[in-house]
Design an enzyme around this catalytic site. Structure first.
Site, short mmCIF file in Angstrom:
data_model
loop_
_atom_site.label_atom_id
_atom_site.label_comp_id
_atom_site.label_asym_id
_atom_site.label_seq_id
_atom_site.Cartn_x
_atom_site.Cartn_y
_atom_site.Cartn_z
N SER A 7 4.10 4.89 -1.03
CA SER A 7 3.39 3.67 -1.29
C SER A 7 3.09 2.83 -0.37
CB SER A 7 4.69 2.92 -1.94
OG SER A 7 4.47 1.46 -2.12
N MET A 137 11.67 1.25 -12.54
CA MET A 137 11.80 0.62 -11.45
C MET A 137 13.37 0.79 -11.14
SD MET A 137 9.15 -0.65 -10.32
CE MET A 137 9.95 -1.18 -8.61
N PHE A 143 9.66 -6.09 -3.43
CA PHE A 143 9.71 -5.75 -2.12
C PHE A 143 10.34 -4.31 -1.75
CE2 PHE A 143 10.67 -10.15 -2.78
CZ PHE A 143 9.95 -10.98 -1.65
N GLY A 144 9.72 -3.70 -0.71
CA GLY A 144 10.05 -2.36 -0.11
C GLY A 144 11.51 -2.53 0.41
N GLY A 172 11.40 2.70 -5.88
CA GLY A 172 12.38 1.97 -5.27
C GLY A 172 13.54 2.53 -4.78
C1 DX5 Z 1 8.47 -2.55 -5.03
C2 DX5 Z 1 7.32 -1.56 -5.09
C3 DX5 Z 1 7.55 -0.36 -4.60
C4 DX5 Z 1 8.01 -0.28 -3.19
C5 DX5 Z 1 8.74 1.05 -2.70
O1 DX5 Z 1 8.15 -3.53 -5.75
O2 DX5 Z 1 7.09 -1.25 -6.60
O3 DX5 Z 1 6.63 0.71 -4.88
O4 DX5 Z 1 6.85 -0.22 -2.39
O5 DX5 Z 1 9.26 0.88 -1.57
P1 DX5 Z 1 10.41 1.61 -0.73
O6 DX5 Z 1 10.52 3.03 -1.37
O7 DX5 Z 1 10.69 1.03 0.44
O8 DX5 Z 1 11.68 0.98 -1.79
ZN ZN Z 2 5.17 0.55 -7.09
#
Ligand code: DX5
Ligand code: ZN
Length: 212
Positions: A7, A137, A143-144, A172
């Protein structure tokens, strides 16, 4: 075969090219692109220009675009024109969801729908024939770098029970440590932000993910 989709949200915003080339060289053939409008989710990310720039640089990489937008219908044409291969909208939005899914397919792109953690699998039962991909999700979108919520994973088997045969993607908090659990739950694609972009040796990590 298991698919891994780094991502791009987790790339350094000033050094996207450097960071993306690292995961591509490590073997990634899919990029996941999180588009956020500051309304459907509290955060703002990037838009079609980023998708287009990646399309030009990587003509053969599959661009998996995740629209966290309250009104995705306003932007579908832009993401199609930018070169997205798959476009995912959220199941929780208002508006003509089946109409949007049909429009995505009519444009020759893969159509996806995403479920927030609290949204049950049965909500999308009426649309399964219109879908190439379901994005579960495993964190609240926006947020990541959050922690995976394992209670979201039974939705994968529930979707198979409802007859869905397409891509089951989990987004996620996925990392090497919990990947076994996510795969056991039935995921065919792992979206990875933080884990992919902070890995010292992403190639070794991708191989370990696929080997299990
Ligand atoms: C969150 C996003 C994800 C995010 C995942 O809203 O949809 O795609 O980039 O990041 P990580 O792997 O750090 O949880
Ligand atoms: Zn995503």
């Amino acid at each position: 075969m298991l698919e891994i989709a780094p991502s791009v949200l987790a790339a350094h915003p000033l050094y996207v090219a450097r960071d993306v080339s690292k995961v591509i060289e490590a073997g990634a053939s899919i990029l996941h692109l999180d588009i956020m409008d500051g309304h459907f989710v509290p955060n703002i990310s990037f838009g079609p220009a980023m998708v287009k720039a990646l399309r030009v640089e990587y003509p053969n990489v599959l661009l998996d675009v995740h629209l966290m937008l309250s009104q995705p219908e306003r932007y579908l044409d832009d993401f199609v024109a930018a070169g997205a291969d798959q476009i995912t909208i959220h199941s929780e939005i208002e508006g003509d969801v089946p109409g949007m899914l049909k429009a995505i397919r009519q444009a020759g792109k893969g159509a996806g729908i995403s479920l927030k953690p609290a949204t049950p699998a049965k909500k999308i039962a009426p649309y399964l024939d219109l879908l190439d991909l379901v994005l579960i999700m495993s964190v609240e979108p926006g947020f990541g770098g959050q922690i995976l919520m394992p209670e979201t994973l039974p939705k994968l088997k529930a979707l198979r029970s409802l007859g869905f045969e397409g891509v089951l993607s989990v987004d996620g908090g996925v990392n090497l440590a919990n990947s076994h659990q996510v795969k056991q739950a039935g995921a065919t694609r792992l979206v990875m932000g933080t884990a992919a972009f902070t890995a010292e040796d992403p190639k070794a990590m991708f191989e370990a993910l696929s080997a299990e």
